[in-house]
Write an enzyme that holds these catalytic residues in place. Structure first.
Site, PDB file in Angstrom:
ATOM      1  N   HIS A 105     -21.676  21.645  17.533  1.00 49.09           N
ATOM      2  CA  HIS A 105     -22.720  22.031  18.482  1.00 49.09           C
ATOM      3  C   HIS A 105     -22.635  21.270  19.806  1.00 49.09           C
ATOM      4  CE1 HIS A 105     -24.490  23.151  14.526  1.00 49.09           C
ATOM      5  NE2 HIS A 105     -24.900  24.219  15.201  1.00 49.09           N
ATOM      6  N   ASP A 208      -0.241 -10.222  -9.818  1.00 47.93           N
ATOM      7  CA  ASP A 208       0.693  -9.780 -10.849  1.00 47.93           C
ATOM      8  C   ASP A 208       2.147 -10.061 -10.463  1.00 47.93           C
ATOM      9  OD1 ASP A 208       2.068  -8.593 -12.890  1.00 47.93           O
ATOM     10  OD2 ASP A 208       0.868  -6.779 -12.931  1.00 47.93           O
ATOM     11  N   HIS A 211       5.178  -8.562 -13.173  1.00 46.32           N
ATOM     12  CA  HIS A 211       5.886  -7.284 -13.162  1.00 46.32           C
ATOM     13  C   HIS A 211       7.151  -7.315 -12.306  1.00 46.32           C
ATOM     14  CE1 HIS A 211       4.322  -6.653  -9.112  1.00 46.32           C
ATOM     15  NE2 HIS A 211       5.020  -5.541  -9.028  1.00 46.32           N
ATOM     16  N   HIS A 216      10.823  -4.434 -10.718  1.00 50.43           N
ATOM     17  CA  HIS A 216      11.604  -4.394  -9.482  1.00 50.43           C
ATOM     18  C   HIS A 216      12.987  -5.032  -9.620  1.00 50.43           C
ATOM     19  CE1 HIS A 216       8.052  -2.937  -7.566  1.00 50.43           C
ATOM     20  NE2 HIS A 216       7.406  -4.094  -7.596  1.00 50.43           N
ATOM     21  N   ASP A 359       6.198   0.815  -8.263  1.00 53.67           N
ATOM     22  CA  ASP A 359       4.788   0.487  -8.450  1.00 53.67           C
ATOM     23  C   ASP A 359       3.938   1.736  -8.633  1.00 53.67           C
ATOM     24  OD1 ASP A 359       4.989  -2.287  -8.336  1.00 53.67           O
ATOM     25  OD2 ASP A 359       4.843  -2.336  -6.156  1.00 53.67           O
TER      26      ASP A 359
END
Length: 435
Positions: A105, A208, A211, A216, A359
């Site tokens: 508007h 973390d 991991h 990786h 990931d």
């Protein structure tokens, strides 16, 4: 868990976490109210708003927000929603503007969010109760900067940003204040969608390290050209530290994360500046600048020192997250080093990066496996390092020995639980950790 949003403190202290918090729509809606509508949330880096009229659009939780530098040089933030019918007033992600106009508007707003005009304005002005001063865009309650990082909160009663961050600024300075020229975001923003709960990604960066050597392994060997030293080696001096739910896990190898970008120029830049870093930060923090590490500022702002990828986990429901990523560099760094960092981040932590694909698959699997009713009744184990807390003569906050640890994840969920159950900020921040 479905009848409560709190975590059993005893079970959490013993290393157990209910899966329901990653799947429940009811819990997610309460997160938007009790965490994202109250906490200090990262908006932008000061370098993204270089001049008057510079703006970008982002979200705090699912509330869409415009962040803009005004003509007076100050940065404001307000809801990206017209108070007339609720439509967005800005559809661009970034740009420079003199104001914002709603497509529906024709209501127009200044850089300060105030209502300046509208289509058929005479029709409104004839209404005796029409008051333009009450119809501007809703501003955030507070907005503050810490060494280039802009944060905001919708809670007028929230403590100041320095109180919210507490002694975590000691660690933030590793990235934000290792050079007198300060920092900047270099290049643009990478956006991608993940089919995971935002907390799973945030807690991964909070602590973390476990991991990395498994998830990786192949990517790290490819980037480094050889096998990776185990992070769990007791000979490595490494820690989990947390303050008010803000978390940083790290060792003191100096360049481990930076080396995984595969560019010798970056490592050389860090080595050449070790003495300068030590003069500004002290010997311990100087060794953290490029080390194997990860961090999360509660609730959803994460980064990897050395790799210099900074990111937000923007919630889009309990099972969907938008990841926004930038590359942070020292403003005074040579141009070729900045370019190398940007290229390295794209090779490693981008939608096609050798680490990010690993990931994303794991986070999506960890979210969607919880759809099963019986599966959701089984608690998750977060029990590494239950007896690892130590007193450190230099490091502030809650310090835990060892990089392979769940201490920071437990701290993250402890803060999450407190914010989900308490409205009293005096109960939400650790007074011992505040400067």
């Amino acid at each position: 868990m479905s009848n409560s949003v709190s975590l059993d403190p005893q079970l959490l202290n013993e290393g157990w976490l209910p899966r329901e918090i990653f799947w429940s729509e009811e819990i997610y809606q309460l997160e938007l109210e009790r965490i994202f509508a109250r906490a200090w949330v990262f908006l932008a880096h000061d370098s993204q708003l270089p001049k008057a009229g510079s703006f970008l659009t982002t979200r705090i939780g699912e509330d869409e927000v415009i962040v803009v530098r005004g003509r007076d040089g100050k940065v404001s933030a307000f809801l990206n929603s017209c108070p007339h019918r609720g439509n967005r007033v800005c559809s661009a992600e970034v740009g420079v503007a003199r104001g914002f106009v709603c497509n529906y508007h024709g209501w127009s707003f200044g850089l300060d969010g105030s209502l300046r005009g509208m289509h058929e304005s005479d029709s409104y002005d004839r209404e005796p109760t029409f008051d333009r001063s009450r119809l501007g865009l809703k501003k955030v309650a507070q907005i503050e900067s810490y060494k280039g990082l802009l944060f905001a909160t919708f809670d007028a009663d929230a403590p100041s940003l320095p109180e919210f961050l507490g002694d975590f600024t000691y660690y933030l300075d590793v990235m934000l204040d290792n050079d007198p020229g300060g920092t900047e975001f270099f290049g643009g923003c990478i956006s991608s969608i993940l089919g995971c709960n935002w907390k799973i990604a945030a807690e991964n960066f909070a602590g973390d390290a476990l991991h990395a050597g498994w998830t990786h392994a192949s990517g790290a060997e490819a980037m480094l050209g050889g096998p990776v030293a185990p992070l769990g080696d007791p000979a490595n001096e490494s820690y989990h530290v947390n303050v008010n739910g803000h978390c940083w896990e790290f060792n003191l190898d100096g360049v481990g994360n930076a080396a995984t970008l595969g560019d010798k120029g970056i490592v050389r830049y860090l080595r050449e500046n070790e003495r300068n870093f030590a003069q500004r930060l002290g010997e311990t923090r100087a060794k953290m600048v490029g080390s194997v590490a990860s961090a999360n500022v509660f609730p959803n702002f994460s980064f990897l020192p050395g790799q210099n990828t900074f990111r937000t986990w923007q919630p889009l429901g309990p099972h969907k997250t938008e990841l926004r990523t930038w590359v942070l560099v020292n403003r005074n760094a040579p141009e070729e080093v900045k370019q190398a960092w940007k290229k390295g981040a794209m090779l490693t932590f981008s939608p096609s990066g050798v680490f990010e694909m690993d990931d994303g698959e794991n986070w999506e699997g960890s979210t969607h496996s919880n759809r099963g009713f019986v599966t959701r009744q089984q608690p998750l184990h977060y029990g590494l390092g239950l007896e690892s807390r130590v007193a450190h003569p230099e490091l502030p906050g809650n310090v835990h020995r060892g990089q392979i640890n769940d201490a920071n994840q437990r701290a993250f969920y402890r803060q999450w639980s407190k914010m989900m159950t308490s409205t009293d900020w005096s109960e939400l921040l650790d007074p011992r950790a505040a400067r």
